[in-house]
Design a protein around this motif. Structure first.
Motif, PDB file in Angstrom:
ATOM      1  N   LEU A  94      -1.171   0.664  -8.069  1.00  0.00           N
ATOM      2  CA  LEU A  94      -0.815   0.742  -6.652  1.00  0.00           C
ATOM      3  C   LEU A  94       0.469  -0.036  -6.379  1.00  0.00           C
ATOM      4  CD1 LEU A  94      -4.339   0.296  -5.013  1.00  0.00           C
ATOM      5  CD2 LEU A  94      -3.077   2.424  -5.443  1.00  0.00           C
ATOM      6  N   HIS A  95       1.290   0.540  -5.502  1.00  0.00           N
ATOM      7  CA  HIS A  95       2.552  -0.087  -5.113  1.00  0.00           C
ATOM      8  C   HIS A  95       2.680   0.080  -3.599  1.00  0.00           C
ATOM      9  CE1 HIS A  95       6.615  -1.511  -5.450  1.00  0.00           C
ATOM     10  NE2 HIS A  95       7.117  -0.394  -4.984  1.00  0.00           N
ATOM     11  N   ASP A  96       1.960  -0.778  -2.885  1.00  0.00           N
ATOM     12  CA  ASP A  96       1.909  -0.718  -1.420  1.00  0.00           C
ATOM     13  C   ASP A  96       1.421   0.644  -0.935  1.00  0.00           C
ATOM     14  OD1 ASP A  96       2.871  -3.293  -1.536  1.00  0.00           O
ATOM     15  OD2 ASP A  96       4.957  -2.651  -1.345  1.00  0.00           O
ATOM     16  N   ASP A  97       0.420   1.163  -1.631  1.00  0.00           N
ATOM     17  CA  ASP A  97      -0.207   2.419  -1.215  1.00  0.00           C
ATOM     18  C   ASP A  97      -1.701   2.329  -1.518  1.00  0.00           C
ATOM     19  OD1 ASP A  97       0.064   2.481  -3.945  1.00  0.00           O
ATOM     20  OD2 ASP A  97       1.103   4.391  -4.047  1.00  0.00           O
ATOM     21  N   SER A  98      -2.391   3.454  -1.539  1.00  0.00           N
ATOM     22  CA  SER A  98      -3.852   3.389  -1.638  1.00  0.00           C
ATOM     23  C   SER A  98      -4.395   4.463  -2.561  1.00  0.00           C
ATOM     24  CB  SER A  98      -4.470   3.555  -0.250  1.00  0.00           C
ATOM     25  OG  SER A  98      -4.217   4.864   0.233  1.00  0.00           O
ATOM     26  N   VAL A 111      -6.415  -0.455  -1.133  1.00  0.00           N
ATOM     27  CA  VAL A 111      -5.008  -0.579  -0.748  1.00  0.00           C
ATOM     28  C   VAL A 111      -4.447  -1.714  -1.581  1.00  0.00           C
ATOM     29  CG1 VAL A 111      -3.449  -1.349   1.095  1.00  0.00           C
ATOM     30  CG2 VAL A 111      -5.249   0.318   1.593  1.00  0.00           C
ATOM     31  N   ARG A 146       3.488  -2.090   5.236  1.00  0.00           N
ATOM     32  CA  ARG A 146       3.004  -0.940   4.440  1.00  0.00           C
ATOM     33  C   ARG A 146       1.497  -1.028   4.227  1.00  0.00           C
ATOM     34  NH1 ARG A 146       7.197  -1.870   0.197  1.00  0.00           N
ATOM     35  NH2 ARG A 146       9.125  -1.218   1.167  1.00  0.00           N
ATOM     36  N   TRP A 147       0.982  -2.234   4.014  1.00  0.00           N
ATOM     37  CA  TRP A 147      -0.469  -2.392   3.831  1.00  0.00           C
ATOM     38  C   TRP A 147      -1.210  -2.052   5.126  1.00  0.00           C
ATOM     39  CZ3 TRP A 147      -1.632  -7.496   0.688  1.00  0.00           C
ATOM     40  CH2 TRP A 147      -0.958  -7.423  -0.537  1.00  0.00           C
ATOM     41  N   ALA A 150      -1.252   1.672   5.427  1.00  0.00           N
ATOM     42  CA  ALA A 150      -2.142   2.252   4.408  1.00  0.00           C
ATOM     43  C   ALA A 150      -3.606   2.031   4.795  1.00  0.00           C
ATOM     44  CB  ALA A 150      -1.851   1.642   3.040  1.00  0.00           C
TER      45      ALA A 150
END
Ligand SMILES: [Fe+2]
Ligand SMILES: [Fe+2]
Length: 237
Positions: A94-98, A111, A146-147, A150
């Motif tokens: 994960l790179h600031d996504d879910s 997340v 971003r978190w 998400a």
């Protein structure tokens, strides 16, 4: 709804000298856990050679593996290549996504991202002055935003946030106060508290403490290997 069993560890800091040694500690993983979360600092110096060891230790496990990278995994300036290598063996990075995992019909949403520093409310870096300080604080602010997005968009029955840096001070207890701003940021906790989650996992603070809580009451666990002193921590949701 069925209980979910989350196994998590961070800061395993693997290199060639440890090849095969971590994997042998994961033999009974499926008996205890539904998923394994890796909270960054998987390598020592962020090299592709070290990342190959990480890939081999955590590939083809009987439960899904979800990882974020840590600051050490960025040291050789090839984080994207390391992430691609881990993804090629089936590890979700994960790179600031879910990601949403279906575990016997229960949707577990994770997340995640590296996070970053800046310090904690009242004792933190602020978005003021030189461009270098603004860039430092801005990096954390963008990640937190971003978190938040998400988490807001996540369609899941249970929500976990996976970070390398710490969202709270509680789990830093044992670390020198002087380095707190480099261990995490309250902005990460603020984002999670705003949208809600069931658990936050982080690493990075090798001399910290396992258990803490955000101001909004979300359970926080520091799973850095030197803190856990066991192959992984287990948390039930
Ligand atoms: Fe570490
Ligand atoms: Fe770290």
């Amino acid at each position: 709804m069925r209980e979910l069993r989350i196994a998590a560890v961070g800061d395993v800091h693997l290199d060639e000298s440890m090849r095969g040694r971590y994997r042998e500690r994961l033999g009974d993983l499926a008996d205890h856990a539904d998923v394994l979360l890796l909270a960054g600092d998987l390598t020592r110096h962020g090299t592709i050679e070290e990342a190959r060891v990480v890939a081999d230790e955590f590939r083809d496990l009987p439960v899904p593996v979800v990882a974020v990278l840590g600051n050490h995994d960025h040291h050789s300036d090839v984080p994207a290549e390391i992430a691609a290598l881990l993804k090629s063996v089936g590890i979700t990075v994960l790179h600031d996504d879910s990601v949403v995992l279906d575990i016997d019909g229960v949707r577990l949403g994770v997340v995640g991202g590296k996070g970053f520093g800046g310090g904690y409310a009242g004792k933190c870096a602020s978005d003021f002055g030189e461009p270098e300080i603004k860039a430092f604080v801005g990096h954390t602010k963008r990640i937190a935003e971003r978190w938040r997005v998400a988490l807001k968009e996540l369609q899941a029955d249970r929500k976990v946030v996976l970070s390398h840096y710490s969202p709270v001070k509680d789990t830093l207890e044992g670390e020198p106060l002087e380095i707190y701003p480099f261990l995490g940021s309250y902005l990460l906790a603020e984002a999670v508290d705003g949208e809600g989650a069931d658990l936050i996992i982080h690493g990075h603070a090798h001399a910290g403490t396992e258990k803490g809580e955000t101001p909004g009451g979300v359970r926080v666990r520091n799973v850095a290997l030197p803190v856990l002193k066991r192959a992984y921590g287990l948390y039930c949701l």
